[in-house]
Design a protein around this motif. Structure first.
Motif, PDB file in Angstrom:
ATOM      1  N   ALA A  62     -33.420  15.485 -19.747  1.00 33.63           N
ATOM      2  CA  ALA A  62     -34.455  16.371 -20.273  1.00 33.63           C
ATOM      3  C   ALA A  62     -34.047  16.837 -21.667  1.00 33.63           C
ATOM      4  CB  ALA A  62     -34.640  17.578 -19.350  1.00 33.63           C
ATOM      5  N   VAL A  63     -34.918  16.607 -22.628  1.00 33.42           N
ATOM      6  CA  VAL A  63     -34.664  17.014 -24.005  1.00 33.42           C
ATOM      7  C   VAL A  63     -35.910  17.665 -24.567  1.00 33.42           C
ATOM      8  CG1 VAL A  63     -32.919  15.243 -24.495  1.00 33.42           C
ATOM      9  CG2 VAL A  63     -35.346  14.724 -24.842  1.00 33.42           C
ATOM     10  N   GLY A  64     -35.727  18.473 -25.595  1.00 32.37           N
ATOM     11  CA  GLY A  64     -36.869  19.004 -26.311  1.00 32.37           C
ATOM     12  C   GLY A  64     -37.406  17.945 -27.252  1.00 32.37           C
ATOM     13  N   ASP A  65     -38.717  17.771 -27.289  1.00 33.92           N
ATOM     14  CA  ASP A  65     -39.339  16.729 -28.106  1.00 33.92           C
ATOM     15  C   ASP A  65     -39.907  17.354 -29.381  1.00 33.92           C
ATOM     16  OD1 ASP A  65     -40.607  14.563 -29.179  1.00 33.92           O
ATOM     17  OD2 ASP A  65     -41.792  14.092 -27.398  1.00 33.92           O
ATOM     18  N   ASN A  74     -28.883  19.844 -25.396  1.00 36.18           N
ATOM     19  CA  ASN A  74     -28.051  21.021 -25.164  1.00 36.18           C
ATOM     20  C   ASN A  74     -28.637  22.250 -25.846  1.00 36.18           C
ATOM     21  OD1 ASN A  74     -25.986  22.603 -24.234  1.00 36.18           O
ATOM     22  ND2 ASN A  74     -24.351  21.277 -24.979  1.00 36.18           N
ATOM     23  N   GLY A  75     -29.951  22.348 -25.827  1.00 34.73           N
ATOM     24  CA  GLY A  75     -30.632  23.548 -26.278  1.00 34.73           C
ATOM     25  C   GLY A  75     -31.060  23.547 -27.722  1.00 34.73           C
ATOM     26  N   HIS A 194     -19.343  22.639 -32.304  1.00 38.30           N
ATOM     27  CA  HIS A 194     -20.112  22.381 -31.091  1.00 38.30           C
ATOM     28  C   HIS A 194     -19.976  23.568 -30.148  1.00 38.30           C
ATOM     29  CE1 HIS A 194     -21.580  18.129 -31.185  1.00 38.30           C
ATOM     30  NE2 HIS A 194     -20.883  18.210 -32.303  1.00 38.30           N
ATOM     31  N   HIS A 195     -20.654  23.517 -29.035  1.00 37.10           N
ATOM     32  CA  HIS A 195     -20.688  24.658 -28.124  1.00 37.10           C
ATOM     33  C   HIS A 195     -19.353  24.846 -27.401  1.00 37.10           C
ATOM     34  CE1 HIS A 195     -25.257  23.922 -28.111  1.00 37.10           C
ATOM     35  NE2 HIS A 195     -24.988  24.987 -28.864  1.00 37.10           N
ATOM     36  N   ASP A 216     -31.900  16.562 -14.307  1.00 34.01           N
ATOM     37  CA  ASP A 216     -32.102  15.958 -15.618  1.00 34.01           C
ATOM     38  C   ASP A 216     -31.557  16.822 -16.752  1.00 34.01           C
ATOM     39  OD1 ASP A 216     -34.009  17.965 -15.748  1.00 34.01           O
ATOM     40  OD2 ASP A 216     -35.715  16.620 -15.498  1.00 34.01           O
ATOM     41  N   SER A 217     -30.986  17.985 -16.423  1.00 33.11           N
ATOM     42  CA  SER A 217     -30.385  18.848 -17.438  1.00 33.11           C
ATOM     43  C   SER A 217     -28.870  18.938 -17.306  1.00 33.11           C
ATOM     44  CB  SER A 217     -30.978  20.264 -17.349  1.00 33.11           C
ATOM     45  OG  SER A 217     -32.358  20.249 -17.647  1.00 33.11           O
TER      46      SER A 217
END
Length: 283
Positions: A62-65, A74-75, A194-195, A216-217
């Motif tokens: 799952a990713v932001g599009d 990762n957000g 990075h985080h 998916d996350s």
């Protein structure tokens, strides 16, 4: 302490992910109560960006599009599908040569403000740059340099995100929330940070409740790179716990409770560990 990952270009170059020693005693995590309103803790997660599922190396992710061939992983980290494939295929998390990121030459980051970027957000970003440059070896120079520069804007959905390190050419930095801590966090990515919760030694400090995370996350919690220095609860790059239906995705091993992070706790500045790492990385 700090996780810095140098992700070099994909032309057979290796990645460096390191952390630097803190300059003071490491503090305990800032706890947050179970059931705390999740919406109050979403400044870094970009939930308003539409989510899409990519099939990457047989894994659903799952990713932001962002709608332009770029995605949020990762957000708040900008990647392409190819970048993500390279990263997720690295099972050991050592090479991780995704995003083509590398150090900025001469410790200098060139930037430009996009047309229409508000004056108030511009002031916030400039304040974040002054905060970083007054404490580290990094310089921010307005302009396009030799063609490698950061385009600072607010996307149509008001997202907060950035590309990690110098990717080459024009790269993205969106500031949707007019918040100094968020601006410093995203500039941290731009520098190459990075985080903190992605460190390989993360499991000595944080327990992941995998049942609280959609399948998916779960790749968002993949550990990468090498450890240098100590885990840093004060890092501006640490995400807070997220609570869903009374269960938190991350809890402190020392307290057994979910935790807040610097931004949510009102500490809108680099930790001493963040500063030490940036200075060590950009000697």
């Amino acid at each position: 302490m700090k996780s810095i990952k140098l992700i070099l270009s994909m032309a057979f170059l290796a990645t460096l992910c390191f952390s630097c020693e803190k300059q003071e005693e490491n503090e305990a995590p800032v706890e947050t109560a179970i059931g705390e309103d999740t919406e109050a803790k979403e400044v870094l997660f970009n939930n308003h960006v539409p989510t899409t599922i990519l099939k990457v190396n047989g894994e659903e992710v799952a990713v932001g599009d962002l709608g332009n061939g770029e995605y949020l992983y990762n957000g708040d980290i900008v990647v392409s599908e190819t970048d993500l494939s390279e990263f997720l295929s690295d099972q050991e998390g050592v090479k991780a040569n995704w995003a083509g990121a590398r150090r900025w030459a001469n410790r200098t980051i060139y930037y430009q403000f996009a047309s229409g970027f508000s004056s108030s957000k511009r002031n916030t970003v400039l304040s974040a740059m002054r905060h970083i440059s007054s404490r580290t070896r990094i310089r921010f120079v307005q302009g396009r340099g030799r063609g490698n520069y950061v385009n600072i804007f607010t996307d149509a959905r008001g997202g907060n995100y950035a590309t990690v390190g110098m990717a080459g050419g024009r790269q993205s930095f969106s500031l949707g929330r007019n918040n100094l801590g968020v601006a410093i966090h995203e500039l941290g990515h731009t520098i190459g940070l990075h985080h903190e919760h992605s460190r390989p030694d993360r499991d000595r400090h944080i327990r992941i409740n995998w049942n609280a995370i959609p399948s998916d996350s779960r790749s968002n919690f993949r550990k990468t790179g090498n450890n240098y220095g100590r885990f840093d609860w004060n890092s501006i790059m640490l995400y807070p716990s997220r609570t869903r239906n009374g269960v938190s995705d991350m809890v402190s091993i020392s307290t057994g409770r979910p935790f807040n992070n610097a931004i949510e706790s009102g500490r809108n500045y680099l930790s001493s560990g963040d500063i030490a790492c940036i200075n060590a990385y950009y000697r």
